[in-house]
Design an enzyme around this catalytic site. Structure first.
Site, PDB file in Angstrom:
ATOM      1  CE  LYS A   1      -2.117  -1.092   3.781  1.00  0.00           C
ATOM      2  NZ  LYS A   1      -1.448  -2.350   4.076  1.00  0.00           N
TER       3      LYS A   1
ATOM      4  NE  ARG B   1      -4.589   0.191   9.370  1.00  0.00           N
ATOM      5  CZ  ARG B   1      -3.337   0.168   9.762  1.00  0.00           C
ATOM      6  NH1 ARG B   1      -3.035   0.086  11.034  1.00  0.00           N
ATOM      7  NH2 ARG B   1      -2.363   0.214   8.880  1.00  0.00           N
TER       8      ARG B   1
ATOM      9  NE  ARG C   1       7.842  -3.447   6.519  1.00  0.00           N
ATOM     10  CZ  ARG C   1       6.589  -3.052   6.692  1.00  0.00           C
ATOM     11  NH1 ARG C   1       5.962  -2.392   5.740  1.00  0.00           N
ATOM     12  NH2 ARG C   1       5.944  -3.322   7.801  1.00  0.00           N
TER      13      ARG C   1
ATOM     14  NE  ARG D   1       7.969  -0.776  10.095  1.00  0.00           N
ATOM     15  CZ  ARG D   1       6.789  -0.661   9.518  1.00  0.00           C
ATOM     16  NH1 ARG D   1       6.704  -0.303   8.261  1.00  0.00           N
ATOM     17  NH2 ARG D   1       5.691  -0.911  10.182  1.00  0.00           N
TER      18      ARG D   1
ATOM     19  NE  ARG E   1       1.816  -4.774  11.335  1.00  0.00           N
ATOM     20  CZ  ARG E   1       2.819  -4.566  10.480  1.00  0.00           C
ATOM     21  NH1 ARG E   1       4.006  -5.095  10.692  1.00  0.00           N
ATOM     22  NH2 ARG E   1       2.651  -3.819   9.420  1.00  0.00           N
TER      23      ARG E   1
END
Length: 187
Positions: A13, A88, A127, A133, A144
């Site tokens: 996204k 969301r 990632r 992260r 998630r």
């Protein structure tokens, strides 16, 4: 154009929203970016947001709603926007509807990037390796994904019923997915 881009974590996204915002001449509004900026700045909101993100949970609606309302009222969003990471929940859909009605700025389309579940997990683990992260551990990633399935995926039929939903295959190169988005939006 006023657009939402949706899809599970790792669907691409953010990557696609940035380029799409440039193509339509509007603002890319990412709640994730807003949260991370607050975390990096050490603000009270940032610390609160971090505690939720570290656990793979969503930041509470009242905090998110206020930030989105403020952001959509800024000048660069008046010509168009791509909203990434919001809404969301069903309550956020209602709040967004009210915000957009106040601004006299109805949505033109809602894009959803579709990607296989295991492909998403692999993307996010990769990632985590490259970006460092802290919220991209496998357990948090899986949490998630489950939160998305339980809370956000049920919004898709709402936008489908309104005639706004455009489903786009999110697997492939950035350019391939971009071309599919352009086709879906008639760009």
């Amino acid at each position: 154009m006023r657009l939402l881009i949706m899809g599970p974590p790792g669907a691409g996204k953010g990557t696609q929203a940035t380029g799409l915002a440039e193509r339509i001449g509007g603002a890319h509004i990412s709640t994730g970016d807003i949260f991370r900026a607050n975390v990096a700045g050490g603000t009270e909101l940032g610390q609160l947001a971090q505690s939720y993100m570290d656990a793979g949970k969503y930041v509470p609606d009242e905090v998110t709603n206020a930030m989105v309302k403020d952001r959509l009222a800024q000048d660069d969003a008046s010509t168009g926007f791509v909203l990434d990471g919001y809404p969301r929940t069903p309550d956020q859909v209602e709040t967004l509807d009210a915000i957009l009605a106040d601004l006299d700025a109805p949505l033109d389309a809602v894009l959803v990037l579709t990607v296989d579940h295991e492909e998403l997990i692999g993307r996010l683990l990769k990632r985590a390796e490259t970006s460092g992260r802290a919220d991209d551990t496998e357990d948090v990633i899986r949490e998630r994904q489950e939160v998305y399935i339980a809370e956000t995926a049920p919004l898709l039929p709402v936008y489908r019923e309104r005639g706004l939903l455009r489903e786009v295959d999110g697997v492939g190169s950035i350019d391939e997915v971009e071309a599919r988005i352009n086709t879906a939006l008639g760009l």
